[in-house]
Design an enzyme around this catalytic site. Sequence first.
Site, PDB file in Angstrom:
ATOM      1  N   ASP A   1       0.850  -1.186   0.000  1.00 50.98           N
ATOM      2  CA  ASP A   1       0.000   0.000   0.000  1.00 50.98           C
ATOM      3  C   ASP A   1       0.888   1.239   0.000  1.00 50.98           C
ATOM      4  O   ASP A   1       1.763   1.386   0.865  1.00 50.98           O
ATOM      5  CB  ASP A   1      -0.907   0.015   1.233  1.00 50.98           C
ATOM      6  CG  ASP A   1      -1.962  -1.085   1.198  1.00 50.98           C
ATOM      7  OD1 ASP A   1      -2.026  -1.798   0.185  1.00 50.98           O
ATOM      8  OD2 ASP A   1      -2.717  -1.210   2.181  1.00 50.98           O
TER       9      ASP A   1
ATOM     10  N   ASP B   1     -15.564  -3.724  -1.920  1.00 50.80           N
ATOM     11  CA  ASP B   1     -15.382  -3.632  -0.477  1.00 50.80           C
ATOM     12  C   ASP B   1     -16.762  -3.658   0.165  1.00 50.80           C
ATOM     13  O   ASP B   1     -17.642  -2.878  -0.223  1.00 50.80           O
ATOM     14  CB  ASP B   1     -14.671  -2.331  -0.105  1.00 50.80           C
ATOM     15  CG  ASP B   1     -13.350  -2.159  -0.844  1.00 50.80           C
ATOM     16  OD1 ASP B   1     -12.726  -3.182  -1.181  1.00 50.80           O
ATOM     17  OD2 ASP B   1     -12.948  -1.005  -1.076  1.00 50.80           O
TER      18      ASP B   1
END
Length: 251
Positions: free
Chosen positions: A8, A131
């Site tokens: 990330d 998500d």
Amino acid sequence: MLLIPAIDLKDGQCVRLKQGEMDDATVFSEDPAAMARHWIKQGARRLHLVDLNGAFAGKPKNGGAIRAITDEVGDDIPVQLGGGIRDLDTIEHYLDNGISYVIIGTAAVKNPGFLHDACGAFPGHIIVGLDAKDGKVAVDGWSKMTGHDVVDLAKKFEDYGVEAVIYTDIGRDGMLSGVNIEATVRLARALRIPVIASGGIASLTDIEALCAVEDEGIMGAITGRAIYEGTLDLSAAQSRADALRAPGGAA
């Protein structure tokens, strides 16, 4: 079962967020390319990159770090990337510069026509990232909940021609609380395309649990905090997954 390390990216660094909060970031490396090299040495066969700044800004923000990673891994290791991808030009740019798969998340939910066009323009290279919490889809870096059922939306996107679905349980991501096996299997059973699990992986036990349902259509699992904090050894976990997949592999 592919175990896919997450890298990330925030401000050019490799970080981890807790439940998507940009102000709750732990920096694990100031050299993302070196981190990519490390995970490959540990046995990674695919990498998962997220442009966190891009996800919140709606446009690419970590181009230098991304290019450094793709230069580092070359053509040997597929790299999938999400975060801030909102137009076809951005997709083309990434695919021309070493990215194998582009992940479209919020933009797919808000503008399904864009996802449809992307699948048509770049067949075989588009993954949709969904998500969800309690079966409902979230967008905008998890900051907004929608009324969309994750299974219904995934089936719609499957018809568009997406290559795979990354399913993230946002109630568990970055919390080391275990994988939501039931929800992941529910989604995989409803689809013909592969599902990549994400969120909550804490230990080898979670990997073994996913391997037990791999044949439902779960091709891989993205792992982040667990491998950075040492509760999961990537090399040992991939070896265990391979052993379970082998003919006669022990349960």
